[in-house]
Motif scaffolding. Structure first.
Motif, PDB file in Angstrom:
ATOM      1  N   ASN A 193     -29.510  15.308   3.270  1.00  0.00           N
ATOM      2  CA  ASN A 193     -28.568  16.035   4.184  1.00  0.00           C
ATOM      3  C   ASN A 193     -27.150  15.784   3.284  1.00  0.00           C
ATOM      4  OD1 ASN A 193     -27.050  13.363   5.106  1.00  0.00           O
ATOM      5  ND2 ASN A 193     -29.203  12.969   5.625  1.00  0.00           N
ATOM      6  N   ILE A 224     -26.125  21.397  12.921  1.00  0.00           N
ATOM      7  CA  ILE A 224     -27.023  21.356  11.889  1.00  0.00           C
ATOM      8  C   ILE A 224     -27.916  22.510  11.489  1.00  0.00           C
ATOM      9  CG2 ILE A 224     -29.318  19.868  11.227  1.00  0.00           C
ATOM     10  CD1 ILE A 224     -28.673  17.961  13.605  1.00  0.00           C
ATOM     11  N   ILE A 256     -23.149  15.867   4.999  1.00  0.00           N
ATOM     12  CA  ILE A 256     -22.344  15.592   6.200  1.00  0.00           C
ATOM     13  C   ILE A 256     -20.859  15.599   6.124  1.00  0.00           C
ATOM     14  CG2 ILE A 256     -22.000  14.674   8.111  1.00  0.00           C
ATOM     15  CD1 ILE A 256     -24.851  13.242   7.511  1.00  0.00           C
ATOM     16  N   ILE A 291     -23.478  19.604   9.310  1.00  0.00           N
ATOM     17  CA  ILE A 291     -24.656  19.116   8.579  1.00  0.00           C
ATOM     18  C   ILE A 291     -25.627  19.868   7.762  1.00  0.00           C
ATOM     19  CG2 ILE A 291     -26.679  17.448   8.680  1.00  0.00           C
ATOM     20  CD1 ILE A 291     -25.295  16.139  10.970  1.00  0.00           C
ATOM     21  N   VAL A 344     -31.113  12.384   8.990  1.00  0.00           N
ATOM     22  CA  VAL A 344     -29.610  12.391   9.449  1.00  0.00           C
ATOM     23  C   VAL A 344     -29.528  11.182  10.355  1.00  0.00           C
ATOM     24  CG1 VAL A 344     -27.897  13.344  11.394  1.00  0.00           C
ATOM     25  CG2 VAL A 344     -28.940  14.736   9.644  1.00  0.00           C
ATOM     26  N   ASP A 402     -23.533  17.191  16.737  1.00  0.00           N
ATOM     27  CA  ASP A 402     -23.833  17.619  15.264  1.00  0.00           C
ATOM     28  C   ASP A 402     -24.267  18.989  15.341  1.00  0.00           C
ATOM     29  OD1 ASP A 402     -23.446  14.942  14.645  1.00  0.00           O
ATOM     30  OD2 ASP A 402     -25.741  14.439  14.446  1.00  0.00           O
TER      31      ASP A 402
END
Length: 274
Positions: A103, A14, A105, A95, A220, A12
């Motif tokens: 969030n 982020i 994504i 993300i 998330v 991920d």
């Protein structure tokens, strides 16, 4: 309880912002993190931390990201022997999280497209999601007599045979509205964020339970932690209302943790009696 998780393993990426950008707009973020994720891996880690005996079935690249993802699973107590190493790169999720913990994504599957289902049925529960090919999930479900759970996320059209074979389907409210045929499923758990969750049986709503209120840091991995918890409760034969209430407690703990694979206590520490 022996649990097999067939699904995605990602890294991920982020970024945090105060609000989501409008189309064409550039905003300055206030933080960036790179950490293990993927719906399959997140659910495997959550189930292991809650106390299940978990094996992960999926694929990562022969790259540094794959090494990091496997190390995180192993550290959480997940059996990683069946994870395939591919020439394709490890999957990546891009993300964005806003100031309220919501969030957005985008997933680039990479090696996840090459996930291989279990060859032997040495498990009590099989959990899968849809960040891997639906054909792979369908084949795995039709080949086992275990308790099968489909987290139908991200939303896509599902073969009727898969819907009918799944002992439990877990979706959020948007996925429930987007996927045709879920009224034919035996059991469906639908999550509604801060409004709680509901259990549907053969298309009929049986009951709704409230969400457990907490401060949201990051949502998330919360749905994946909730999914793992509700699966462990229902597969163990717990009272359904209690299973959903316990999963809500686990989800509340997850949103209070900044990680996609949040630290969790064992299942009994969250257990709620209806």
């Amino acid at each position: 309880m022996k649990v097999a998780v067939l699904g995605s393993i990602n890294i991920d990426l982020i970024a945090g912002v105060e609000r989501f950008p409008s189309p064409g707009q550039t905003l300055t973020g206030h933080g960036f993190r790179r950490e293990p994720g993927g719906k399959g891996a997140n659910q495997a880690v959550a189930a292991a931390r809650l106390g299940a005996d978990v094996s992960m079935f999926g694929a990562v690249g022969r790259d540094a990201d794959g090494d990091v993802a496997i190390a995180a699973l192993r550290q959480a107590g997940v059996d990683v022997q069946s994870i395939r190493r591919s020439v394709s790169p490890t999957g990546v999720a891009l993300i964005i999280t806003d100031g309220s913990g919501e969030n957005q994504i985008v997933v680039c599957p990479g090696a996840n497209a090459e996930a291989v289902p279990p060859a032997e049925a040495d498990f009590d529960v099989l959990i899968a999601q849809l960040e891997i090919p639906v054909e792979t999930v369908e084949a795995a479900f039709l080949a086992t007599e275990a308790f099968t759970v489909l987290n139908a996320s991200p939303a896509r059209s599902l073969p009727e045979s898969l819907v009918r074979r799944a002992d439990l389907i877990v979706v959020n409210e948007h996925e429930y509205a987007a996927i045709d045929g879920l009224h034919k499923a035996r059991l469906v758990v639908v999550t509604y964020g801060s409004l709680g969750s509901a259990l549907f049986e053969n298309g009929e709503r049986r009951f709704t339970v409230p969400a457990q209120q907490t401060s949201v840091v990051n949502s998330v991995g919360a749905g994946d932690a909730y999914c793992a918890a509700v699966v462990l409760g229902l597969a163990a034969g717990n009272d359904p209302r209690s299973a959903l209430m316990t999963a809500s407690a686990v989800g509340a703990a997850a949103v209070a943790d900044p990680a996609s694979q949040p630290a969790l206590l064992t299942f009994d520490r969250y257990e709620v009696t209806a």
